[in-house]
Design a protein around this motif. Structure first.
Motif, PDB file in Angstrom:
ATOM      1  N   VAL A 169     142.790 -36.673 -72.286  1.00  0.00           N
ATOM      2  CA  VAL A 169     143.716 -37.999 -72.728  1.00  0.00           C
ATOM      3  C   VAL A 169     144.064 -38.153 -74.061  1.00  0.00           C
ATOM      4  CG1 VAL A 169     143.082 -40.529 -72.650  1.00  0.00           C
ATOM      5  CG2 VAL A 169     142.266 -39.324 -70.773  1.00  0.00           C
ATOM      6  N   ASN A 170     143.064 -37.781 -74.940  1.00  0.00           N
ATOM      7  CA  ASN A 170     143.561 -37.891 -76.200  1.00  0.00           C
ATOM      8  C   ASN A 170     144.500 -36.947 -76.809  1.00  0.00           C
ATOM      9  OD1 ASN A 170     141.704 -39.865 -77.128  1.00  0.00           O
ATOM     10  ND2 ASN A 170     140.362 -38.339 -77.807  1.00  0.00           N
ATOM     11  N   ALA A 171     144.633 -35.658 -76.284  1.00  0.00           N
ATOM     12  CA  ALA A 171     145.888 -34.853 -76.299  1.00  0.00           C
ATOM     13  C   ALA A 171     147.149 -35.447 -75.833  1.00  0.00           C
ATOM     14  CB  ALA A 171     145.829 -33.355 -75.795  1.00  0.00           C
ATOM     15  N   MET A 172     146.885 -35.992 -74.582  1.00  0.00           N
ATOM     16  CA  MET A 172     148.290 -36.742 -74.041  1.00  0.00           C
ATOM     17  C   MET A 172     148.895 -37.624 -74.778  1.00  0.00           C
ATOM     18  SD  MET A 172     147.865 -36.622 -69.555  1.00  0.00           S
ATOM     19  CE  MET A 172     146.251 -37.608 -69.743  1.00  0.00           C
ATOM     20  N   THR A 191     150.481 -45.259 -71.394  1.00  0.00           N
ATOM     21  CA  THR A 191     148.964 -45.336 -70.877  1.00  0.00           C
ATOM     22  C   THR A 191     148.775 -43.836 -70.554  1.00  0.00           C
ATOM     23  OG1 THR A 191     147.138 -46.200 -69.902  1.00  0.00           O
ATOM     24  CG2 THR A 191     149.383 -46.372 -68.810  1.00  0.00           C
ATOM     25  N   ALA A 192     147.546 -43.310 -71.006  1.00  0.00           N
ATOM     26  CA  ALA A 192     147.147 -42.152 -70.610  1.00  0.00           C
ATOM     27  C   ALA A 192     145.517 -42.223 -70.043  1.00  0.00           C
ATOM     28  CB  ALA A 192     147.121 -40.958 -71.569  1.00  0.00           C
ATOM     29  N   GLN A 193     145.365 -41.388 -68.815  1.00  0.00           N
ATOM     30  CA  GLN A 193     144.020 -41.602 -68.159  1.00  0.00           C
ATOM     31  C   GLN A 193     143.891 -40.523 -67.447  1.00  0.00           C
ATOM     32  OE1 GLN A 193     146.339 -44.767 -67.726  1.00  0.00           O
ATOM     33  NE2 GLN A 193     147.714 -43.199 -66.799  1.00  0.00           N
ATOM     34  N   GLY A 194     142.493 -40.200 -66.886  1.00  0.00           N
ATOM     35  CA  GLY A 194     142.165 -39.088 -66.267  1.00  0.00           C
ATOM     36  C   GLY A 194     140.534 -39.216 -65.855  1.00  0.00           C
ATOM     37  N   ASN A 195     140.146 -38.589 -64.668  1.00  0.00           N
ATOM     38  CA  ASN A 195     138.867 -38.609 -64.448  1.00  0.00           C
ATOM     39  C   ASN A 195     138.341 -37.169 -63.682  1.00  0.00           C
ATOM     40  OD1 ASN A 195     139.122 -38.348 -61.153  1.00  0.00           O
ATOM     41  ND2 ASN A 195     140.984 -39.620 -62.225  1.00  0.00           N
TER      42      ASN A 195
END
Length: 283
Positions: free
Chosen positions: A125-128, A113-117
């Motif tokens: 997020v898509n790149a990760m 799972t990838a997340q960010g703010n």
């Protein structure tokens, strides 16, 4: 002001987190993991209790999604939180509260799972996520490559400051004493992800195992090279010594540089250690 990726390797059973933030010492707050249980990244207006509480819930048999549901349902500040969870079966889930600053969000996929703010855009997020899906190698390598891709895609809109990687596996720690396989942090740096990758490669050099193809026999040109390097580094009085003296001083070098894990039987040497020796500057 953080982006992270949590992942699982079904072959090695490793679990881990890689994170970057415009927040000093981010590695002390975001990543939590336990071998055979799961991994948690707690961020945004981070609730540190999500780490140990999340691991406790997964240890009781809760899935990643069930864990997030329980963590957030009684948390009055949940709309300010963000959390990513992967359990020991590879199930992944992510949550972003409605009050997290834009851009904020996450993406869960197979074993990650990838997340960010407070990101420049969703592209981080898509790149990760895309990079983790298509990259091969160890879990740590995939996490770091994905984190780096997230930064290249925009990263934290406030900038860069700290990064960390935390990977666990059964008896993966030093001397097999615990599950802390990789625990590396860059607490403050102008380019923390690149620095973290550099430190990771050093970690692998010191604590990785010798590959069969890298075992060198100490004879002929290899012996001459080792002898010359030990002389250059001040460990030999001259560059014409007998085999026993060469072995003794090579052992001194290995122990001073903490290469006990790559110390081979007498008459052999790890090529990666020799490369390190050749690159080492004299004081």
């Amino acid at each position: 002001m953080t982006f992270s990726i949590v992942g699982f390797d079904p072959e090695t059973k490793e679990l881990g987190i890689a994170v970057q933030s415009k927040f000093i010492g981010v590695g002390t707050v975001v990543p939590w993991a336990k071998a055979g249980v799961g991994a948690v990244a707690t961020q945004a207006f981070a609730n540190p209790a999500y780490g140990p509480d999340g691991l406790r819930l997964m240890e009781q048999g809760k899935t990643a999604q069930e864990t997030i549901t329980i963590l957030t349902e009684n948390d009055e500040g949940k709309e300010d939180r963000q959390v990513g969870v992967v359990d020991a079966n590879g199930n992944a889930a992510t949550f972003t509260g409605n009050r997290c600053y834009d851009w904020a969000g996450g993406r869960a996929g197979k074993h990650y799972t990838a997340q960010g703010n407070i990101l420049v855009s969703q592209e981080t997020v898509n790149a990760m996520a895309d990079t983790f899906e298509k990259t091969t190698g160890t879990l740590a390598e995939r996490l770091l490559t994905a984190l780096d891709a997230g930064q290249e895609a925009g990263g934290d809109s406030r900038g860069k400051q700290a990064a960390a990687i935390y990977v666990v596996k059964e008896k993966g720690g030093y001397l097999g004493a615990d599950d802390r396989y990789i625990d590396l942090r860059v607490d403050e740096h102008p380019d923390p992800i690149k620095e973290l990758i550099r430190i990771y490669h050093l970690h692998q050099l010191y604590f990785g195992t010798t590959k069969p193809e890298n075992i060198l026999e100490i004879k002929d040109d290899i012996r001459d090279e080792i002898q010359n390097q030990l002389y250059r580094l001040g460990l030999l009085a001259n560059n014409d010594v007998d085999d026993q003296t060469l072995h003794e001083q090579l052992t001194v070098f290995l122990h001073v540089e903490n290469f006990e894990g790559r110390e081979l039987e007498k008459g052999k040497m790890d090529k990666e250690v020799l490369d390190f020796m050749k690159s080492k500057e004299t004081v």
